[in-house]
Scaffold this motif. Structure first.
Motif, PDB file in Angstrom:
ATOM      1  N   GLY A  14       0.776  -1.228   0.000  1.00 43.74           N
ATOM      2  CA  GLY A  14       0.000   0.000   0.000  1.00 43.74           C
ATOM      3  C   GLY A  14       0.807   1.276   0.000  1.00 43.74           C
ATOM      4  O   GLY A  14       0.320   2.320   0.456  1.00 43.74           O
ATOM      5  N   LEU A  15       2.015   1.224  -0.539  1.00 41.37           N
ATOM      6  CA  LEU A  15       2.853   2.422  -0.537  1.00 41.37           C
ATOM      7  C   LEU A  15       2.177   3.580  -1.260  1.00 41.37           C
ATOM      8  O   LEU A  15       2.252   4.732  -0.813  1.00 41.37           O
ATOM      9  N   ARG A  16       1.504   3.280  -2.344  1.00 39.16           N
ATOM     10  CA  ARG A  16       0.897   4.347  -3.153  1.00 39.16           C
ATOM     11  C   ARG A  16      -0.625   4.421  -2.957  1.00 39.16           C
ATOM     12  O   ARG A  16      -1.323   5.048  -3.756  1.00 39.16           O
ATOM     13  N   ASP A  17      -1.103   3.762  -1.934  1.00 40.87           N
ATOM     14  CA  ASP A  17      -2.541   3.773  -1.657  1.00 40.87           C
ATOM     15  C   ASP A  17      -2.926   5.117  -1.046  1.00 40.87           C
ATOM     16  O   ASP A  17      -2.673   5.377   0.126  1.00 40.87           O
ATOM     17  N   THR A  18      -3.552   5.967  -1.848  1.00 42.88           N
ATOM     18  CA  THR A  18      -3.904   7.311  -1.374  1.00 42.88           C
ATOM     19  C   THR A  18      -5.025   7.286  -0.340  1.00 42.88           C
ATOM     20  O   THR A  18      -5.296   8.313   0.302  1.00 42.88           O
ATOM     21  N   GLN A  19      -5.692   6.132  -0.184  1.00 43.43           N
ATOM     22  CA  GLN A  19      -6.751   6.031   0.810  1.00 43.43           C
ATOM     23  C   GLN A  19      -6.175   5.878   2.221  1.00 43.43           C
ATOM     24  O   GLN A  19      -6.892   6.047   3.213  1.00 43.43           O
ATOM     25  N   LEU A  24       3.802   9.868   2.854  1.00 46.64           N
ATOM     26  CA  LEU A  24       4.390   8.749   2.125  1.00 46.64           C
ATOM     27  C   LEU A  24       5.538   8.108   2.895  1.00 46.64           C
ATOM     28  O   LEU A  24       5.694   6.889   2.891  1.00 46.64           O
ATOM     29  N   TYR A  25       6.346   8.906   3.580  1.00 42.55           N
ATOM     30  CA  TYR A  25       7.478   8.316   4.297  1.00 42.55           C
ATOM     31  C   TYR A  25       7.015   7.411   5.420  1.00 42.55           C
ATOM     32  O   TYR A  25       7.670   6.417   5.741  1.00 42.55           O
ATOM     33  N   LYS A  26       5.845   7.725   6.033  1.00 40.32           N
ATOM     34  CA  LYS A  26       5.293   6.867   7.081  1.00 40.32           C
ATOM     35  C   LYS A  26       4.861   5.520   6.515  1.00 40.32           C
ATOM     36  O   LYS A  26       5.047   4.475   7.128  1.00 40.32           O
ATOM     37  N   ARG A  27       4.285   5.552   5.300  1.00 43.19           N
ATOM     38  CA  ARG A  27       3.861   4.298   4.660  1.00 43.19           C
ATOM     39  C   ARG A  27       5.067   3.451   4.270  1.00 43.19           C
ATOM     40  O   ARG A  27       5.043   2.223   4.370  1.00 43.19           O
ATOM     41  N   LEU A  28       6.142   4.119   3.840  1.00 40.36           N
ATOM     42  CA  LEU A  28       7.366   3.382   3.516  1.00 40.36           C
ATOM     43  C   LEU A  28       7.963   2.764   4.778  1.00 40.36           C
ATOM     44  O   LEU A  28       8.357   1.586   4.773  1.00 40.36           O
ATOM     45  N   ALA A  29       8.016   3.530   5.862  1.00 42.13           N
ATOM     46  CA  ALA A  29       8.548   3.002   7.120  1.00 42.13           C
ATOM     47  C   ALA A  29       7.707   1.838   7.611  1.00 42.13           C
ATOM     48  O   ALA A  29       8.243   0.830   8.098  1.00 42.13           O
ATOM     49  N   ALA A  30       6.381   1.937   7.483  1.00 41.56           N
ATOM     50  CA  ALA A  30       5.495   0.848   7.919  1.00 41.56           C
ATOM     51  C   ALA A  30       5.708  -0.409   7.082  1.00 41.56           C
ATOM     52  O   ALA A  30       5.694  -1.532   7.602  1.00 41.56           O
ATOM     53  N   ALA A  31       5.906  -0.222   5.766  1.00 42.61           N
ATOM     54  CA  ALA A  31       6.142  -1.379   4.890  1.00 42.61           C
ATOM     55  C   ALA A  31       7.440  -2.084   5.264  1.00 42.61           C
ATOM     56  O   ALA A  31       7.491  -3.327   5.344  1.00 42.61           O
ATOM     57  N   LEU A  32       8.500  -1.330   5.501  1.00 36.98           N
ATOM     58  CA  LEU A  32       9.779  -1.932   5.887  1.00 36.98           C
ATOM     59  C   LEU A  32       9.675  -2.612   7.252  1.00 36.98           C
ATOM     60  O   LEU A  32      10.211  -3.713   7.447  1.00 36.98           O
ATOM     61  N   THR A  33       8.957  -1.984   8.191  1.00 36.12           N
ATOM     62  CA  THR A  33       8.779  -2.588   9.511  1.00 36.12           C
ATOM     63  C   THR A  33       8.047  -3.918   9.397  1.00 36.12           C
ATOM     64  O   THR A  33       8.411  -4.904  10.053  1.00 36.12           O
ATOM     65  N   GLY A  34       7.017  -3.967   8.558  1.00 45.39           N
ATOM     66  CA  GLY A  34       6.281  -5.215   8.357  1.00 45.39           C
ATOM     67  C   GLY A  34       7.159  -6.320   7.803  1.00 45.39           C
ATOM     68  O   GLY A  34       7.088  -7.474   8.251  1.00 45.39           O
ATOM     69  N   LEU A  35       8.010  -5.987   6.840  1.00 43.46           N
ATOM     70  CA  LEU A  35       8.915  -6.980   6.260  1.00 43.46           C
ATOM     71  C   LEU A  35       9.890  -7.518   7.307  1.00 43.46           C
ATOM     72  O   LEU A  35      10.229  -8.714   7.313  1.00 43.46           O
TER      73      LEU A  35
END
Length: 257
Positions: A14-19, A24-35
């Motif tokens: 969901g990096l580009r999920d505008t909903q 954007l940096y928070k979504r990137l950090a969340a994606a990396l944390t999940g991985l």
């Protein structure tokens, strides 16, 4: 995980999920944390440079820098001078029930891990007024104060500071091994306890012992354990690494009045 797989995994989260709320940096950090939490990015894994990741994801370099900064501050990532950014070597998170009373050693063995303890301080003395009150003791009775660094598979997880009336320990006096095993051997194993949890930050000394940065988050657990006849048998203050534990409790809805 190779570069192509990493980019695909980040994009799929969901990096580009505008909903989704947040920058954007928070979504990137969340994606990396999940991985990282799912074990797809292992401790010690090198991450792409800010420039490489921004070009691969087609996002601003400042976005990547800010996401990395947040994860560095949280201890999720670590920066190695001249080498780049890496997944921190932090311990794997564990769930710990708030409703089950067990020793650290027994709990780690049940998880297939090897428990160990490093004694930081061991003294026999009279109790402080607070300890005497909590343990129902006279000020002239003796207690064992035992401060230990608790480890699993060689990794430090907690600092335990226990106070136990000497009369409950028998001949061993808690010299080695599990304190609960020593209490059980003398017929005084705790059967219930009341615990209080507080979020704290670690001072420099405790952080060094736990191999985290000073000011890192931790959980302070204060516990008073009792025997079957309700006599207090143990008072313990423990600092658990905030990156190692999730404490969980099962809740049930109460009956309607």
């Amino acid at each position: 995980m190779d570069r192509t797989s990493l980019i695909a995994e980040i994009e799929s989260r969901g990096l580009r999920d505008t909903q989704r709320s947040g920058p954007l940096y928070k979504r990137l950090a969340a994606a990396l944390t999940g991985l990282i939490q799912e074990g797809l990015l292992k401790p010690g894994t090198a991450l792409p440079s800010e420039r490489d990741l921004s070009e691969s994801l087609q996002i601003g370099r400042v976005t990547v820098r800010t996401a990395y900064r947040d994860l560095l501050n949280a201890g999720t990532l670590e920066s190695r001078h001249g080498s780049g950014t890496f997944v921190s070597g932090s311990v794997q998170r564990m769930e710990q029930s708030l409703w089950r009373l067990s020793s650290f050693s027994a709990d780690m063995r049940s998880r297939g891990r090897v428990p160990a303890a490093k004694i930081l301080s061991r003294t026999i003395a009279t109790p402080s007024p607070e300890e005497a009150f909590l343990l129902g003791l006279g000020l002239d009775e003796q207690v064992l104060r035992l401060d230990r660094l608790r480890l699993a598979d060689g990794q430090p997880l907690a600092i335990e500071r226990s106070v136990v009336p000497l009369k409950f320990l028998g001949a061993s006096q808690g010299n080695e091994g599990s304190l609960y095993d020593a209490l059980a051997a003398s017929g005084n194993r705790p059967v219930r306890a009341v615990q209080r949890l507080t979020a704290v930050i670690l001072d420099r000394s405790s952080a060094a012992a736990l191999e985290v940065k000073a000011g890192a988050p931790a959980l302070l657990i204060e516990r008073v354990s009792r025997l079957d006849d309700e006599r207090p048998v143990e008072y313990t203050r423990s600092h658990y690494r905030g990156d190692a534990y999730d404490f969980v409790a099962e809740l049930r809805i109460g009956e309607e009045p």
